[in-house]
Design an enzyme around this catalytic site. Structure first.
Site, PDB file in Angstrom:
ATOM      1  N   TYR A   1      -5.696  17.406 -14.054  1.00 17.55           N
ATOM      2  CA  TYR A   1      -4.342  17.259 -13.493  1.00 17.55           C
ATOM      3  C   TYR A   1      -3.716  18.632 -13.256  1.00 17.55           C
ATOM      4  O   TYR A   1      -3.203  18.916 -12.163  1.00 17.55           O
ATOM      5  CB  TYR A   1      -3.462  16.429 -14.437  1.00 17.55           C
TER       6      TYR A   1
ATOM      7  N   ILE B   1       8.946  12.309 -15.582  1.00 18.97           N
ATOM      8  CA  ILE B   1       9.720  11.292 -14.855  1.00 18.97           C
ATOM      9  C   ILE B   1       9.185   9.926 -15.281  1.00 18.97           C
ATOM     10  O   ILE B   1       7.964   9.706 -15.308  1.00 18.97           O
ATOM     11  CB  ILE B   1       9.552  11.455 -13.316  1.00 18.97           C
TER      12      ILE B   1
HETATM   13  P1  NAD Z   1       2.912   5.970  -9.628  1.00 19.82           P
HETATM   14  O1  NAD Z   1       1.616   5.650 -10.281  1.00 19.82           O
HETATM   15  O2  NAD Z   1       4.113   5.153  -9.948  1.00 19.82           O
HETATM   16  O3  NAD Z   1       2.726   6.003  -8.046  1.00 19.82           O
HETATM   17  C1  NAD Z   1       1.618   6.608  -7.439  1.00 19.82           C
HETATM   18  C2  NAD Z   1       1.235   5.777  -6.233  1.00 19.82           C
HETATM   19  O4  NAD Z   1       0.151   6.442  -5.567  1.00 19.82           O
HETATM   20  C3  NAD Z   1       0.749   4.368  -6.591  1.00 19.82           C
HETATM   21  O5  NAD Z   1       1.485   3.407  -5.869  1.00 19.82           O
HETATM   22  C4  NAD Z   1      -0.715   4.379  -6.190  1.00 19.82           C
HETATM   23  O6  NAD Z   1      -1.182   3.121  -5.712  1.00 19.82           O
HETATM   24  C5  NAD Z   1      -0.720   5.432  -5.095  1.00 19.82           C
HETATM   25  N1  NAD Z   1      -2.065   5.966  -4.898  1.00 19.82           N
HETATM   26  C6  NAD Z   1      -2.893   6.488  -5.847  1.00 19.82           C
HETATM   27  N2  NAD Z   1      -4.076   6.807  -5.297  1.00 19.82           N
HETATM   28  C7  NAD Z   1      -3.989   6.488  -3.977  1.00 19.82           C
HETATM   29  C8  NAD Z   1      -4.899   6.576  -2.893  1.00 19.82           C
HETATM   30  N3  NAD Z   1      -6.141   7.062  -3.058  1.00 19.82           N
HETATM   31  N4  NAD Z   1      -4.491   6.161  -1.680  1.00 19.82           N
HETATM   32  C9  NAD Z   1      -3.240   5.654  -1.495  1.00 19.82           C
HETATM   33  N5  NAD Z   1      -2.342   5.532  -2.497  1.00 19.82           N
HETATM   34  C10 NAD Z   1      -2.722   5.953  -3.724  1.00 19.82           C
HETATM   35  O7  NAD Z   1       3.171   7.506  -9.972  1.00 19.82           O
HETATM   36  P2  NAD Z   1       4.458   8.463  -9.840  1.00 19.82           P
HETATM   37  O8  NAD Z   1       4.856   8.863 -11.207  1.00 19.82           O
HETATM   38  O9  NAD Z   1       5.456   7.895  -8.902  1.00 19.82           O
HETATM   39  O10 NAD Z   1       3.735   9.729  -9.211  1.00 19.82           O
HETATM   40  C11 NAD Z   1       3.878  10.098  -7.852  1.00 19.82           C
HETATM   41  C12 NAD Z   1       3.500  11.555  -7.734  1.00 19.82           C
HETATM   42  O11 NAD Z   1       4.381  12.331  -8.550  1.00 19.82           O
HETATM   43  C13 NAD Z   1       2.081  11.914  -8.201  1.00 19.82           C
HETATM   44  O12 NAD Z   1       1.529  12.859  -7.314  1.00 19.82           O
HETATM   45  C14 NAD Z   1       2.319  12.536  -9.560  1.00 19.82           C
HETATM   46  O13 NAD Z   1       1.309  13.454  -9.905  1.00 19.82           O
HETATM   47  C15 NAD Z   1       3.626  13.239  -9.329  1.00 19.82           C
HETATM   48  N6  NAD Z   1       4.340  13.560 -10.556  1.00 19.82           N
HETATM   49  C16 NAD Z   1       4.739  12.581 -11.408  1.00 19.82           C
HETATM   50  C17 NAD Z   1       5.398  12.926 -12.584  1.00 19.82           C
HETATM   51  C18 NAD Z   1       5.839  11.888 -13.575  1.00 19.82           C
HETATM   52  O14 NAD Z   1       6.236  12.255 -14.696  1.00 19.82           O
HETATM   53  N7  NAD Z   1       5.813  10.607 -13.241  1.00 19.82           N
HETATM   54  C19 NAD Z   1       5.644  14.279 -12.870  1.00 19.82           C
HETATM   55  C20 NAD Z   1       5.224  15.245 -11.964  1.00 19.82           C
HETATM   56  C21 NAD Z   1       4.579  14.879 -10.799  1.00 19.82           C
END
Ligand code: NAD
Length: 253
Positions: A155, A188
């Protein structure tokens, strides 16, 4: 409205941060092409957009698949004639796995979804943005783009790469009117880390204690920063990242 008449592609729009971006961008007048692997989630998001009199449609695809990405961009160009905004939000997490416990499959999955897909989508959209002489790309970085500890080795490596990609695209295409920026969230609360929040001995309490703001963030707070970067309000912001982390990076850098 900040995005009136803009054509916006948002990946990962079925859940968490991408879902809030899709709802907010549509509320601000964008025509949203919501992309995710999960059709059911996408349909719910698009129903919410349409119920609020917004414009949006669902496109189910795997963002790591080059043919599917090319087909998506071809479809959008044929139907709408342009792409104003690309939010590369789809991403996966590695569960804090250390290097020696990281399988090549896990490493490849993280790199494919978090980095390769961003490269594929940018490269498919950029020729059209260059032709338009405008375009705003918002990539999903993380506090893991700056330092260790927000995830495991795959990651952290993948999110460092997203930041590098964001900077290099800026250097290469800013003079053609393309703005490429990133949002860098801290912790988040979303479906991506629900196990972490729901497991008492996961360390979540200690982590929240170490956040200056003493709380986790919400997906809508990331969506609001993304909206700013995507919009013309950020017209002189190129290659930047906005940290949305309750102050964590202030304690790191
Ligand atoms: P989440 O799991 O709620 O949403 C991620 C979405 O991406 C899901 O709907 C999933 O189906 C989709 N996805 C995954 N692989 C895919 C693929 N190959 N093709 C199409 N869709 C795909 O996660 P989130 O927390 O909303 O995360 C969204 C982004 O934010 C990510 O890149 C994550 O790394 C980043 N992020 C999240 C946090 C956190 O604390 N939640 C912190 C920093 C960064």
């Amino acid at each position: 409205m900040k995005l009136e008449n803009k054509i916006a592609i948002i990946t990962g729009a079925g859940s968490g941060i991408g879902k809030q971006q899709a709802l907010l961008f549509a509320k601000e007048g964008a025509n949203v092409i919501a992309v995710d692997m999960s059709l059911e989630n996408l349909e719910n998001v698009v129903s919410e957009i349409l119920a609020a009199d917004g414009l949006g449609e669902a496109k189910q695809l795997d963002v790591t698949n080059q043919l599917e990405v090319k087909a998506l961009i071809g479809y959008v160009i044929e139907k709408y004639g342009r792409i104003d905004i690309l939010a590369n939000t789809a991403g996966v997490f590695d569960g804090f796995v250390k290097s020696l416990d990281t399988s090549i499959e896990l490493w490849d999955r993280l790199m494919n979804v978090n980095v390769r897909a961003v490269f594929l989508l940018c490269n498919a959209a950029l020729p059209h943005m260059l032709e338009q002489k405008s375009g705003s790309i918002v990539n999903m970085a993380s506090i893991g783009s700056y330092a260790a500890g927000a995830g495991g080795v795959s990651y952290t490596s993948s999110k460092h790469a997203v930041m590098g990609l964001t900077k290099q695209l800026t250097m290469d295409y800013a003079s053609s009117g393309i703005r490429v920026n990133a949002v860098a969230p801290g912790l988040i609360e979303t479906p991506l880390n629900k196990d972490f929040f729901q497991t008492p001995d996961s360390g979540v309490i200690e982590i929240i204690e170490a956040i200056p703001a003493k709380r986790a963030g919400q997906a809508i707070e990331v969506a609001k920063a993304s909206l700013f970067l995507a919009s013309d309000d950020a017209s002189y912001i190129f290659g930047a990242a906005i940290n949305i982390d309750g102050g964590v990076t202030a304690t790191l850098i």
